[in-house]
Design a protein around this motif. Sequence first.
Motif, PDB file in Angstrom:
ATOM      1  N   ASP A 202       0.531  -1.075  -0.444  1.00 53.58           N
ATOM      2  CA  ASP A 202      -0.068  -0.179  -0.251  1.00 53.58           C
ATOM      3  C   ASP A 202       1.114   0.973  -0.097  1.00 53.58           C
ATOM      4  N   HIS A 203       2.156   1.641  -0.149  1.00 53.59           N
ATOM      5  CA  HIS A 203       2.568   1.798  -0.255  1.00 53.59           C
ATOM      6  C   HIS A 203       2.988   3.480   0.928  1.00 53.59           C
ATOM      7  N   SER A 204       2.147   2.498   2.063  1.00 51.59           N
ATOM      8  CA  SER A 204       1.458   3.461   3.714  1.00 51.59           C
ATOM      9  C   SER A 204       3.227   4.393   3.866  1.00 51.59           C
ATOM     10  N   THR A 205       4.777   3.978   3.608  1.00 48.29           N
ATOM     11  CA  THR A 205       5.691   4.194   4.624  1.00 48.29           C
ATOM     12  C   THR A 205       6.026   5.435   3.119  1.00 48.29           C
ATOM     13  N   ARG A 206       5.896   5.404   2.166  1.00 49.40           N
ATOM     14  CA  ARG A 206       6.654   5.860   1.052  1.00 49.40           C
ATOM     15  C   ARG A 206       6.666   7.323   1.147  1.00 49.40           C
ATOM     16  N   SER A 207       7.369   8.344   0.431  1.00 48.61           N
ATOM     17  CA  SER A 207       7.153   9.726   0.513  1.00 48.61           C
ATOM     18  C   SER A 207       5.912   9.451  -0.662  1.00 48.61           C
ATOM     19  N   GLN A 208       6.101  11.085  -0.764  1.00 43.52           N
ATOM     20  CA  GLN A 208       4.618  11.246  -1.829  1.00 43.52           C
ATOM     21  C   GLN A 208       4.802  11.352  -2.647  1.00 43.52           C
ATOM     22  N   ALA A 209       6.257  11.848  -3.537  1.00 43.57           N
ATOM     23  CA  ALA A 209       6.475  11.354  -4.582  1.00 43.57           C
ATOM     24  C   ALA A 209       6.589  10.217  -4.987  1.00 43.57           C
ATOM     25  N   VAL A 210       6.872   9.087  -4.469  1.00 43.11           N
ATOM     26  CA  VAL A 210       6.502   7.777  -4.505  1.00 43.11           C
ATOM     27  C   VAL A 210       5.102   7.585  -5.236  1.00 43.11           C
ATOM     28  N   ARG A 211       4.195   7.694  -4.207  1.00 46.85           N
ATOM     29  CA  ARG A 211       2.001   7.299  -4.228  1.00 46.85           C
ATOM     30  C   ARG A 211       2.059   7.915  -5.179  1.00 46.85           C
ATOM     31  N   GLY A 212       2.815   8.939  -6.121  1.00 46.21           N
ATOM     32  CA  GLY A 212       1.970   9.576  -7.141  1.00 46.21           C
ATOM     33  C   GLY A 212       2.441   9.182  -8.179  1.00 46.21           C
ATOM     34  N   VAL A 213       3.201   8.248  -8.226  1.00 42.80           N
ATOM     35  CA  VAL A 213       3.319   7.324  -9.478  1.00 42.80           C
ATOM     36  C   VAL A 213       2.588   6.806 -10.169  1.00 42.80           C
ATOM     37  N   ARG A 214       2.844   6.412 -11.936  1.00 47.91           N
ATOM     38  CA  ARG A 214       1.544   6.035 -12.285  1.00 47.91           C
ATOM     39  C   ARG A 214       2.001   4.703 -13.150  1.00 47.91           C
ATOM     40  N   LYS A 397      25.695  -2.231   0.457  1.00 45.34           N
ATOM     41  CA  LYS A 397      25.582  -3.635   1.111  1.00 45.34           C
ATOM     42  C   LYS A 397      24.180  -3.727   2.256  1.00 45.34           C
ATOM     43  N   GLU A 398      24.181  -3.140   2.626  1.00 43.93           N
ATOM     44  CA  GLU A 398      23.214  -2.838   3.720  1.00 43.93           C
ATOM     45  C   GLU A 398      22.160  -2.114   4.017  1.00 43.93           C
ATOM     46  N   TYR A 399      21.986  -0.529   2.885  1.00 45.88           N
ATOM     47  CA  TYR A 399      21.195   0.205   3.649  1.00 45.88           C
ATOM     48  C   TYR A 399      20.844   1.366   1.871  1.00 45.88           C
ATOM     49  N   LYS A 400      20.097   1.993   1.653  1.00 48.40           N
ATOM     50  CA  LYS A 400      19.806   2.739   0.145  1.00 48.40           C
ATOM     51  C   LYS A 400      19.299   3.462   1.072  1.00 48.40           C
ATOM     52  N   ASP A 427      16.646   0.014   5.696  1.00 47.97           N
ATOM     53  CA  ASP A 427      17.975  -0.824   6.087  1.00 47.97           C
ATOM     54  C   ASP A 427      17.253  -2.473   5.164  1.00 47.97           C
ATOM     55  N   LEU A 428      18.540  -2.564   4.855  1.00 44.55           N
ATOM     56  CA  LEU A 428      18.480  -3.589   3.258  1.00 44.55           C
ATOM     57  C   LEU A 428      18.603  -4.830   4.027  1.00 44.55           C
ATOM     58  N   ARG A 429      19.199  -5.419   5.511  1.00 48.29           N
ATOM     59  CA  ARG A 429      19.423  -6.579   6.444  1.00 48.29           C
ATOM     60  C   ARG A 429      17.952  -6.842   7.194  1.00 48.29           C
ATOM     61  N   LYS A 430      17.610  -5.888   7.260  1.00 47.12           N
ATOM     62  CA  LYS A 430      16.009  -5.892   8.181  1.00 47.12           C
ATOM     63  C   LYS A 430      14.530  -6.452   7.248  1.00 47.12           C
ATOM     64  N   ASP A 431      14.699  -5.359   6.403  1.00 50.79           N
ATOM     65  CA  ASP A 431      13.903  -4.747   4.978  1.00 50.79           C
ATOM     66  C   ASP A 431      14.391  -5.290   3.855  1.00 50.79           C
ATOM     67  N   PRO A 432      14.574  -6.568   3.792  1.00 51.98           N
ATOM     68  CA  PRO A 432      15.478  -6.740   2.522  1.00 51.98           C
ATOM     69  C   PRO A 432      13.823  -6.169   1.003  1.00 51.98           C
ATOM     70  N   GLU A 433      12.514  -6.538   1.167  1.00 49.02           N
ATOM     71  CA  GLU A 433      11.475  -5.550   0.346  1.00 49.02           C
ATOM     72  C   GLU A 433      11.634  -4.402   0.271  1.00 49.02           C
ATOM     73  N   GLU A 434      12.382  -3.825   1.086  1.00 48.42           N
ATOM     74  CA  GLU A 434      11.754  -2.457   1.560  1.00 48.42           C
ATOM     75  C   GLU A 434      10.730  -1.817   1.541  1.00 48.42           C
ATOM     76  N   LEU A 435       9.593  -2.590   2.419  1.00 45.93           N
ATOM     77  CA  LEU A 435       8.302  -1.557   2.442  1.00 45.93           C
ATOM     78  C   LEU A 435       7.836  -0.364   3.678  1.00 45.93           C
ATOM     79  N   VAL A 436       9.692  -0.185   4.666  1.00 41.48           N
ATOM     80  CA  VAL A 436       9.795   0.522   6.125  1.00 41.48           C
ATOM     81  C   VAL A 436      10.475   1.246   5.238  1.00 41.48           C
ATOM     82  N   ASN A 437      10.190   2.438   5.171  1.00 42.64           N
ATOM     83  CA  ASN A 437      11.302   3.960   5.190  1.00 42.64           C
ATOM     84  C   ASN A 437      11.807   4.044   6.806  1.00 42.64           C
ATOM     85  N   VAL A 438      12.574   4.303   7.104  1.00 41.99           N
ATOM     86  CA  VAL A 438      13.034   4.710   7.943  1.00 41.99           C
ATOM     87  C   VAL A 438      13.754   5.324   8.467  1.00 41.99           C
ATOM     88  N   ALA A 439      13.346   6.543   6.974  1.00 44.17           N
ATOM     89  CA  ALA A 439      14.515   7.952   7.089  1.00 44.17           C
ATOM     90  C   ALA A 439      14.786   8.670   8.302  1.00 44.17           C
TER      91      ALA A 439
END
Length: 499
Positions: A202-214, A397-400, A427-439
């Motif tokens: 559901d992209h709930s933790t993503r930036s507004q910019a990402v939630r706006g992509v088509r 290797k660990e973060y993005k 955090d690619l170690r704990k969240d390899p599917e990139e679901l939780v933005n921890v910025a």
Amino acid sequence: MPRPNIVFVMSDDHAAHAISAYGSKVNSTPQLDRLAQDGVRMDATYCTNSICSPSRASILTGTYSHVNGVASIFTEIDYRVPTFAEVLKDAGYQTALFGKWHLGERPESAPRHFDAWRVFPGQGEYVDPLMLGLDGAETVPGYATDIVTDQSIDWIRQRDPERPFLLLVHHKAPHRPWVPDEKHKDLYPVGSIPEPSTLFDDHSTRSQAVRGVRMSVADDLGADELGEDLPDELRGPENREARMRWKYQRYLRDYLQCVQSIDDNVGRLLDVLDDEGLGENTVVVYTSDQGFFLGDHGWFDKRLMFDESLQMPMMIRWPAVIPAGGTCDAMVTNVDFAATFLDMAGLDDMPTSQGRSFLPVLRGEEVPDWPDAIYYRYWEHDDPIHHAPAHYGVRTKEYKLIHYYGAGLGVPGSSERLFESEWELYDLRKDPEELVNVADDPAYAETRAALTAQLAEMQAHYADTPYSGPETRRPEWSWADEKSLRQVAEYTKRLNQEA
């Protein structure tokens, strides 16, 4: 040992997770697996701008988009920037290119430094495609993937056997709209294809910019791509889940059928090389110009810095030098390809190159100062179809860490709308599917600060100007040819009508 031949096979939009050698859950690719088994599978190869034309320009020149002039699909390659094909030709290599070019069609941007070439205008067609070459334009009957392979095989058989060669086999498949070969139409039937775990993200933790992509499979894939009208009972917001599943099955069916032709034809090419006695000292490379979302996060297409889009498959066979059956997790990018090909031929890198040869790590050597991060930048801000935001970032290797700076900066194809500056950290170690933005998570404050500093260092290293306001623009971006722009405009209009 004599200088090796180099056969560089590249597809378009072929995600690594649609190759069984990479653990695909949706298809089987025995011929590509054969290449991996006979050589090395690269597990950390990334593009530096996940879109067709920019990636191709970076591969040819060993430079980032701000150097070679190709920041978007609306820009053309700067012919003044040297390419690895030019260096190899000057060193005595025979050179040829067949298939997709997509770097402009004017004389200034047409293929150069190839003894033979025949390419599709723009994206090209799957069936009976028009092809341009040194002798003009011609409609070639047949299926595009077969045609490109046939032309490549014919050229191999007619080459001068006394000289090494460079052959670029550049397929348009599996780029959309997906038109499979008739002989594959029964593969991967609707209802049989596993869904990705993030299909309903559901992209709930993503930036507004990402939630706006088509790029939503459920909402933005139209009948032209799927070849079938959406049933009335699946329309409306209340039916979105069912609509997502209906479209996903048809999307993946057609996409994977196009991939199957790639796999078949890679097998044909490998067989010919072996039959010609070229297997031992011929470098065979398979890659795609970028990754692709296969329903991951509910998306199709690419552009964003999520791994499904960022990662490029890459398998390399060179029996004389590279041990069979290996894997390599060294972080490399498409900017490194040119330096590596020239190193394989025993030649110095181009003085303009921003890449580095990864031949030592292919051999299994320990390279203490090998980079531990890659730099990425997507320029085509708020494009008229996908509305993906401009951004840059660093992946370790660990973060993005990603900065959506939200401005087009005069890049052709970008809009003039300005977005709020936003950040994402994964955090690619704990969240390899990139679901939780921890910025903005205080627990990651030190990590974010360190990555922000590393990002600035990499931008300085590659001489890429970070965003400092709407006036940060590069006025010398050049527009693509009028015909290509017209094709894109027509395509955009059709998508908007369907939406």
